[in-house]
Design an enzyme around this catalytic site. Structure first.
Site, mmCIF file in Angstrom:
data_model
loop_
_atom_site.group_PDB
_atom_site.id
_atom_site.type_symbol
_atom_site.label_atom_id
_atom_site.label_comp_id
_atom_site.label_asym_id
_atom_site.label_seq_id
_atom_site.Cartn_x
_atom_site.Cartn_y
_atom_site.Cartn_z
ATOM 1 N N ARG A 99 -111.118 79.859 -3.020
ATOM 2 C CA ARG A 99 -111.758 80.456 -4.205
ATOM 3 C C ARG A 99 -112.894 79.597 -4.758
ATOM 4 N NH1 ARG A 99 -106.407 82.061 -5.625
ATOM 5 N NH2 ARG A 99 -106.113 84.213 -4.953
ATOM 6 N N LYS A 107 -128.357 81.194 -4.080
ATOM 7 C CA LYS A 107 -128.133 82.430 -3.313
ATOM 8 C C LYS A 107 -127.536 82.053 -1.967
ATOM 9 C CE LYS A 107 -131.521 85.718 -5.063
ATOM 10 N NZ LYS A 107 -132.757 86.482 -4.772
ATOM 11 N N GLU A 134 -143.978 79.999 2.008
ATOM 12 C CA GLU A 134 -143.203 80.045 0.751
ATOM 13 C C GLU A 134 -143.827 79.123 -0.302
ATOM 14 O OE1 GLU A 134 -140.627 82.014 0.037
ATOM 15 O OE2 GLU A 134 -139.707 82.588 1.940
ATOM 16 N N LYS A 144 -139.202 76.944 -9.005
ATOM 17 C CA LYS A 144 -138.001 77.721 -8.711
ATOM 18 C C LYS A 144 -136.884 77.374 -9.696
ATOM 19 C CE LYS A 144 -134.970 79.750 -5.504
ATOM 20 N NZ LYS A 144 -134.694 80.200 -4.171
ATOM 21 N N GLU A 164 -130.931 87.154 -11.145
ATOM 22 C CA GLU A 164 -132.026 88.092 -10.863
ATOM 23 C C GLU A 164 -131.925 89.399 -11.634
ATOM 24 O OE1 GLU A 164 -133.431 87.819 -6.791
ATOM 25 O OE2 GLU A 164 -134.188 89.865 -6.927
ATOM 26 N N ARG A 224 -136.494 86.436 -11.883
ATOM 27 C CA ARG A 224 -136.259 85.830 -10.567
ATOM 28 C C ARG A 224 -136.829 86.683 -9.437
ATOM 29 N NH1 ARG A 224 -130.994 82.512 -8.272
ATOM 30 N NH2 ARG A 224 -131.866 82.170 -6.189
ATOM 31 N N ASN A 274 -139.737 87.013 -4.998
ATOM 32 C CA ASN A 274 -139.833 87.900 -3.827
ATOM 33 C C ASN A 274 -141.249 88.406 -3.606
ATOM 34 O OD1 ASN A 274 -137.077 87.750 -3.214
ATOM 35 N ND2 ASN A 274 -136.604 89.231 -4.808
ATOM 36 N N HIS A 300 -142.302 89.844 -0.276
ATOM 37 C CA HIS A 300 -141.090 90.081 0.519
ATOM 38 C C HIS A 300 -140.833 91.548 0.844
ATOM 39 C CE1 HIS A 300 -140.403 85.880 -0.271
ATOM 40 N NE2 HIS A 300 -139.272 85.882 0.398
ATOM 41 N N HIS A 310 -140.062 92.158 4.568
ATOM 42 C CA HIS A 310 -138.793 92.662 5.111
ATOM 43 C C HIS A 310 -139.029 93.830 6.053
ATOM 44 C CE1 HIS A 310 -136.456 90.725 1.543
ATOM 45 N NE2 HIS A 310 -136.640 89.888 2.544
ATOM 46 N N HIS A 358 -139.796 84.413 9.235
ATOM 47 C CA HIS A 358 -139.709 84.897 7.854
ATOM 48 C C HIS A 358 -140.900 84.417 7.001
ATOM 49 C CE1 HIS A 358 -138.070 86.162 4.039
ATOM 50 N NE2 HIS A 358 -138.205 84.934 3.580
HETATM 51 N N1 GLY Z 1 -135.496 83.350 -2.333
HETATM 52 C C1 GLY Z 1 -135.536 84.097 -3.524
HETATM 53 C C2 GLY Z 1 -134.557 83.630 -4.552
HETATM 54 O O1 GLY Z 1 -133.913 82.623 -4.372
HETATM 55 O O2 GLY Z 1 -134.413 84.279 -5.543
#
Ligand code: GLY
Length: 370
Positions: A122, A144, A186, A228, A238, A242, A246, A249, A253, A267
């Protein structure tokens, strides 16, 4: 040359340490987090071959024992199968609730090991040691974690913040130039989304940074991580801001899906092309000056990066096909695509108000140049 960025999330704050030589200091950095002198490391075979012994030596300075699992390199490893391998191995190693798991690798290993940490018993704590530029400036920070399924990328996962991130910028010297530049996509994204002065700086310093300038690398990682960290602190899960991370993106994608997530398009390369397309779309919609997309492309070109759809080898679907692939994006809300657009360099915003005809026109124009 040491920088620290603090991610000030209440109750789960952590530091991102940035600079050359952090692997050899890993023992001193990690020891304060440990309840017993032992860590379980998850890595991939390529990274392990290059850096696992340096990590072992770093940990041994504090008498920290290390046990390690090396998985196959590549996006395919972010899967249910390898998640199970990780969990079974961690349980075999008798990793306890109070222990620390270390993710040594790029984005794939960081996301997979972080997710394993989030569900093992957990939730156990983990330390990110990102070894790619992309992982150092993006995926290792912000919590993430997750895996891909046959339905798409990152569709199963959890927010689970690391307890520490060690971004050893010296390891970037072992990256292939193509991988380094993909990660740079990035870095550029941060300038484009929220810091015009950083983009100016990158226009000047980018070539030196790519050629190996150590101080420029530390500074680029620091500024990216700071931006960030600030965004994640304000919007961890998000709900709003946040999503700016993207930028590029939605196009990316679709292009990654169209190229089968293969070596045809990495990517970060897709992010760079996607950012250029997002600026073209913004200019077409009258949101930003016409010169901005050209300035974005000029910098990517100077860096020897992929800039446009014509730089992607092999066949691509037509504009309608790419639109359909965009419809699979996680940012679709009630069937409506949301885009990150810009009022200029450093001024991105999220919007659902994009006319499909404008997106198709931008794609058709880009496809016509192939
Ligand atoms: N890579 C996008 C984020 O971490 O929100």
């Amino acid at each position: 040359m040491r920088e620290t960025v603090h991610v000030a999330l209440p109750g789960r704050a952590y530091d991102v340490k940035i600079g050359p030589g952090l692997l050899s200091e890993s023992g001193a950095q990690i020891a304060p987090l440990l309840r017993r002198p032992r860590v379980a490391v998850i890595s991939d075979e390529t990274v392990a071959g290059l850096h696992l012994e340096a990590l072992r030596a770093g940990l041994s300075t504090e008498q920290i024992e290390m046990t390690a699992l090396s998985l196959p390199p590549g996006e395919g490893t972010k899967s249910w199968t390898h998640l199970q391998t990780c969990i079974d191995w961690l349980l075999d190693q008798q990793v306890e609730r109070g222990d620390i798991l270390v993710a040594l690798g790029g984005g794939v290993i960081g996301d997979l090991a972080g997710f394993a940490a989030s569900i093992l018993r957990r939730g156990v704590r983990f330390v990110q040691i990102p070894t790619s530029l992309l992982a150092q400036v993006d995926s290792s920070v912000g919590g993430k974690t997750g895996i891909n399924t046959r339905h798409g990328k990152n569709l199963v996962g959890a927010f689970h913040q690391p307890s520490l991130v060690l971004a050893d910028t010296a390891v970037l010297g072992t990256l292939k130039p193509r991988d380094f530049l993909a990660g740079y996509g990035e870095v550029v994204k941060y300038g484009l989304l929220g810091d015009a002065a950083f983009f100016d700086w990158l226009e000047e310093q980018g070539p030196a940074l790519a050629a190996g300038d150590k101080a420029a690398r530390v500074e680029a990682v620091r500024r990216s991580v700071q931006m960030k960290a600030d965004i994640v602190t304000r919007d961890e899960t998000e709900q709003g801001e946040r999503a700016l991370l993207n930028l590029g993106h939605t196009f990316c994608h679709a292009l990654e899906a169209a190229t089968g997530y293969s070596n045809r398009l990495l990517h970060g390369e897709g992010v760079a092309i996607g950012c250029a397309l997002a600026f073209t779309l913004s200019a077409r919609m009258g949101l930003c000056p016409q010169e901005e997309p050209s300035r974005v492309r000029a910098h990517l070109q100077d860096m020897g990066m992929k800039v446009d759809l014509r730089d992607i080898a092999g066949d691509l679907p037509d504009a309608d096909g790419l639109m359909t692939l965009m419809g699979q994006d996680k940012k679709v809300v009630d069937g409506h695509l949301r885009f990150i657009l810009a009022r200029g360099i450093g001024q991105a915003f999220v919007t659902g108000e994009v006319d499909k005809a404008d997106v198709l026109a931008v794609l058709n124009e880009a496809l016509a140049q192939r």
